[in-house]
Scaffold this motif. Structure first.
Motif: not given
Ligand code: MG
Ligand code: TXA
Length: 343
Positions: A58, A60, A145, A147, A153, A182
Motif C-alpha cells: 500500500k 502505508r 482498506s 487502496n 478507498s 470505512e
Molecule cells: Mg484506509
C-alpha cells in the motif's frame, strides 16, 4: 506477481475459491477481501512478514496501525489483554457490522499490527464472504482498506486491482460494498470513550450506548502539526483524487455563482444528484442532498471518477453532518485537504 481473481458471490456455491483464498492467507499471502464497508487488504494477523508486506504493497506509513477482523467473540479474546464491560455491550449491539473498537492489545498480536501502540483495533464484519473466510482460515485477519495509501478507498474488486494489481496475491471478486465508507472507530482505552473516525454506525447510535462519548477533534478539523493524534490515520491527507478538491460551504445559488466565476480548463463540480443541469461546468454527483446513506455509498466512486475524467480542480457541495453524513463530511474534507471556502 500475478494477482489471482477468485470469484465468491455465494459462500456455498463458490466454496472452492473461498478455500483457495484461505490457503493463500495461511501461507503468508495478501488477499483483497470484500467487506460491507470497503474492500480490505488482508493478511494473517500473527504473521509479521505478511503484515509488513501489507504496508509495502500500500505504501502505508509505518506508524498507521491496522484493524484486525474477527468472525466471533472467541477470536476477540485471543487479541486483547482485557475485554471491558462497555466493549461487550457495544459488541452485542453493533457487531457484526461497520464498527471498530480500539482495545488493550494482547501479547499474541505483533506490535507491527498496531504500529507499536499497546492497543489493537478489532472489528467483526457483517459481510458473509469476509466472515466465512475468517472462519475457514481460522485466522483473525489484519486488513486496512485495499487502496494505495492516500487514494480513495476501494468499493469494488476492480478498484483494488486498479491500485494493487501485481502487488498482491489474490483478490476476491464479489458484490459491491454496501456502506461504501470505512467503519466507525471508537477507543475504549480512554475515559470517556472517544469517537476516532465516524462511519456506518452513527454518533447518535453510539450516544445511546455510551452517553459520555466524546468526538475526537480530528474528526472535523485538521490535526495540528507535530501534536500526537489519537488515531494516526487521521493525520494523513486521505481519500484524495489527484485533482484539487475545494469544498464550498453555502446555499446552492451561491455555489453556482462561485463556480461560474472560477471556471478554468479542467474545472469540475461535485454536486448532489439533480443539480448537474444547473451548472456551467462538467459535474460528478454523489447522491441526493437528503440521502446520506446514498452519499456514503457512492462518494469514493465519485472521487475516482473525477480522476478518470481528467479533473484538475473540483468544487464540492458540503454534506450535512448528522447521521452517516458526519462520515461523508469527514472523508470529503480530507479529500479536500481541509480546503473549505465559506460562501
Ligand atoms: Mg484506509
Ligand atoms: O471499514 C474498515 O474499517 C476497513 C475495512 C477493510 O474493514 N478498514 C479500514 O482500515 O478502513 P484502514 O487501515 O484504512 O483504517 C484504519 C483506521 C486508521 O485511521 C487507523 O489509524 C485506525 O483505524 N486505527 C487502527 N488501529 C488503531 C489503534 N490501535 N488506535 C487508534 N487508531 C487505530
Amino acid at each position: 506477481m500475478n494477482t489471482l481473481r477468485l470469484t465468491v458471490f455465494d459462500i456455498e456455491k463458490d466454496r472452492e475459491n473461498l478455500i483457495k483464498a484461505a490457503e493463500i492467507l495461511k501461507s503468508g499471502g495478501l488477499v483483497g477481501i470484500p467487506t460491507e464497508t470497503v474492500y480490505g487488504l488482508a493478511a494473517n494477523t500473527f504473521d509479521e512478514e505478511a503484515v509488513s508486506n501489507i504496508f509495502k504493497a500500500k505504501g502505508r506509513p509505518q506508524d498507521n496501525p491496522l484493524i484486525v477482523h474477527v468472525s466471533d467473540m472467541e477470536m476477540v479474546k485471543e487479541l486483547v489483554s482485557e475485554l471491558p464491560e462497555k466493549a461487550k455491550l457495544c459488541a452485542e449491539k453493533f457487531w457484526p457490522g461497520p464498527f471498530t473498537m480500539v482495545l488493550p492489545r494482547g501479547d499474541k498480536v505483533p506490535k507491527s499490527v498496531s504500529a507499536g501502540l499497546d492497543t489493537v483495533a478489532v472489528r467483526m464484519p457483517s459481510n458473509l464472504v469476509a466472515r466465512e473466510l475468517i472462519k475457514v482460515s481460522g485466522l483473525p485477519l489484519a486488513a486496512p482498506s485495499a487502496n494505495l495509501s492516500g487514494s480513495p478507498s476501494p468499493t469494488t474488486a476492480d478498484h483494488v486491482l486498479f491500485d494493487l494489481d501485481g502487488k498482491i496475491d489474490a483478490v476476491i471478486v464479489s458484490d459491491k460494498c454496501d456502506v461504501g465508507l470505512e467503519s466507525t472507530v471508537i477507543s475504549l482505552c480512554c475515559e470517556p470513550p472517544r469517537l476516532l473516525r465516524p462511519g456506518g454506525v452513527t454518533l447518535e447510535q453510539l450516544q445511546e450506548m455510551l452517553p459520555d462519548i466524546v468526538v475526537d477533534k480530528a474528526v472535523l478539523a485538521q490535526p495540528e502539526k507535530g501534536k500526537p493524534v489519537a488515531s494516526p490515520g487521521m493525520k494523513y491527507k486521505h481519500y484524495s483524487p489527484k485533482a484539487r478538491v475545494i469544498m464550498l460551504d453555502g446555499e446552492f445559488e451561491d455555489f453556482k455563482n462561485y463556480v461560474a466565476d472560477h471556471t478554468d480548463d479542467g474545472t469540475f463540480a461535485l454536486v448532489f444528484e439533480g443539480e448537474e443541469q444547473e451548472l456551467s461546468v462538467p459535474c460528478v454527483s454523489f447522491g441526493h442532498k437528503d440521502d446520506e446513506l446514498e452519499q456514503a455509498a457512492v462518494l469514493f466512486d465519485a472521487l475516482r471518477e473525477l480522476d478518470s475524467c481528467g479533473c484538475k480542480v473540483c468544487y464540492a457541495r458540503v454534506p450535512q453532518k448528522s447521521g452517516v453524513g458526519l462520515a461523508v463530511y469527514n472523508r470529503l474534507i480530507r479529500a479536500a485537504a481541509f480546503e473549505v471556502v465559506t460562501l
